[in-house]
Design a protein around this motif. Sequence first.
Motif, PDB file in Angstrom:
ATOM      1  N   LYS A  35       0.831  -1.200   0.000  1.00 56.08           N
ATOM      2  CA  LYS A  35       0.000   0.000   0.000  1.00 56.08           C
ATOM      3  C   LYS A  35       0.871   1.257   0.000  1.00 56.08           C
ATOM      4  CE  LYS A  35      -4.204  -1.770   2.049  1.00 56.08           C
ATOM      5  NZ  LYS A  35      -4.912  -2.046   3.294  1.00 56.08           N
ATOM      6  N   ASP A  36       0.395   2.269  -0.693  1.00 61.36           N
ATOM      7  CA  ASP A  36       1.039   3.578  -0.664  1.00 61.36           C
ATOM      8  C   ASP A  36       0.903   4.151   0.744  1.00 61.36           C
ATOM      9  OD1 ASP A  36       1.427   6.180  -2.961  1.00 61.36           O
ATOM     10  OD2 ASP A  36       1.293   6.520  -0.806  1.00 61.36           O
ATOM     11  N   ARG A  37       2.015   4.589   1.340  1.00 68.41           N
ATOM     12  CA  ARG A  37       1.974   5.048   2.745  1.00 68.41           C
ATOM     13  C   ARG A  37       1.100   6.286   2.921  1.00 68.41           C
ATOM     14  NH1 ARG A  37       8.116   4.069   4.692  1.00 68.41           N
ATOM     15  NH2 ARG A  37       8.009   1.828   4.623  1.00 68.41           N
ATOM     16  N   GLN A  38       1.075   7.146   1.915  1.00 63.48           N
ATOM     17  CA  GLN A  38       0.313   8.389   2.066  1.00 63.48           C
ATOM     18  C   GLN A  38      -1.168   8.212   1.745  1.00 63.48           C
ATOM     19  OE1 GLN A  38       2.796  11.025  -0.195  1.00 63.48           O
ATOM     20  NE2 GLN A  38       4.281  11.000   1.470  1.00 63.48           N
ATOM     21  N   GLY A  40      -2.765   5.187   1.070  1.00 64.35           N
ATOM     22  CA  GLY A  40      -3.352   3.930   1.508  1.00 64.35           C
ATOM     23  C   GLY A  40      -3.834   3.062   0.366  1.00 64.35           C
ATOM     24  N   ALA A  41      -3.661   3.557  -0.864  1.00 61.87           N
ATOM     25  CA  ALA A  41      -4.111   2.789  -2.031  1.00 61.87           C
ATOM     26  C   ALA A  41      -3.093   1.704  -2.371  1.00 61.87           C
ATOM     27  CB  ALA A  41      -4.282   3.733  -3.219  1.00 61.87           C
ATOM     28  N   LEU A  42      -3.599   0.605  -2.907  1.00 63.08           N
ATOM     29  CA  LEU A  42      -2.712  -0.486  -3.319  1.00 63.08           C
ATOM     30  C   LEU A  42      -1.831  -0.027  -4.484  1.00 63.08           C
ATOM     31  CD1 LEU A  42      -4.737  -3.841  -3.359  1.00 63.08           C
ATOM     32  CD2 LEU A  42      -2.806  -3.238  -1.898  1.00 63.08           C
ATOM     33  N   ILE A  43      -0.553  -0.341  -4.408  1.00 64.46           N
ATOM     34  CA  ILE A  43       0.345  -0.057  -5.525  1.00 64.46           C
ATOM     35  C   ILE A  43       0.220  -1.222  -6.507  1.00 64.46           C
ATOM     36  CG2 ILE A  43       2.748   0.335  -6.190  1.00 64.46           C
ATOM     37  CD1 ILE A  43       3.191   1.233  -3.222  1.00 64.46           C
TER      38      ILE A  43
END
Lengths: 107, 160
Positions: A35-38, A40-43
Amino acid sequence: MADTPSTTRVRTSIAEGICTVRAMMRHVMETGSRKDRQTGALIPAHHITEVTCEHNGRVVMSCAWGTGIARNPLLSFRFRGARAGDILTLRWVDNRGATDVTHVTIE
Amino acid sequence: MTKRLPVNRSRRRLLAASVSGVAALPVASWLFSRPVYAAWPRAAFAARTAEGALRELYGGAAIDPSDRILITLPDVAEDGAVVPLTVRTDLERVQSIVVVSEKNPVPLIARFDFGDGALTDTLATRIKLAESEHVIVVVQTAERLYSARRYVEVLIGGCT
């Protein structure tokens, strides 16, 4: 993409007709479960799917890879029938269609 | 086990469909219009268990344990994101080597296909392991399937 210089490094060594290949590719090999830390979306998954190694144009090794190969992949193997001066070609393609081609002279 | 192993299930389905005539046409045009890397085993990579991945690859064919496959992995991997793996086998007429993890979200890690002249005495790469788990290696020879496994203790998972 065809004009992009290859980021793959291929080293070869030869002894008694057996060539040892060590290739290091540059690729994120993103799993798709991070997940993108900022945000929260899945990379999304982004990974090499196929690698092909050709000796003078003949395929000696081909690989089908998923996300379980580590970032900046390494591939090492040996094959018989090589001579100094022969051409080794390593190609990869990833799941977004990006490609990379490297030619080295076996020595 | 002299018959060829059923490697490609979709090809089988295609054959079955071609017997039924017209139904095969759209399937065939879809199959042959795919690019060169169509051999990438999509269904096996989509499987969520190691058993499922192996079933997709080999269609349920028997896989015999073999002590002629040597798997080199660390006993303890501090970082599951980068785990060095070497596979060696002295089995003859090897066609492919498959690496499957027991507990990764995508269990199938890789298939390596060996062309003429390729040796099976040193195949090395680096893999990711999600947690402490077995790594299973399957060697397909011209005759049959063999496997070996090795357990790795993983301190920090490498798949997230």
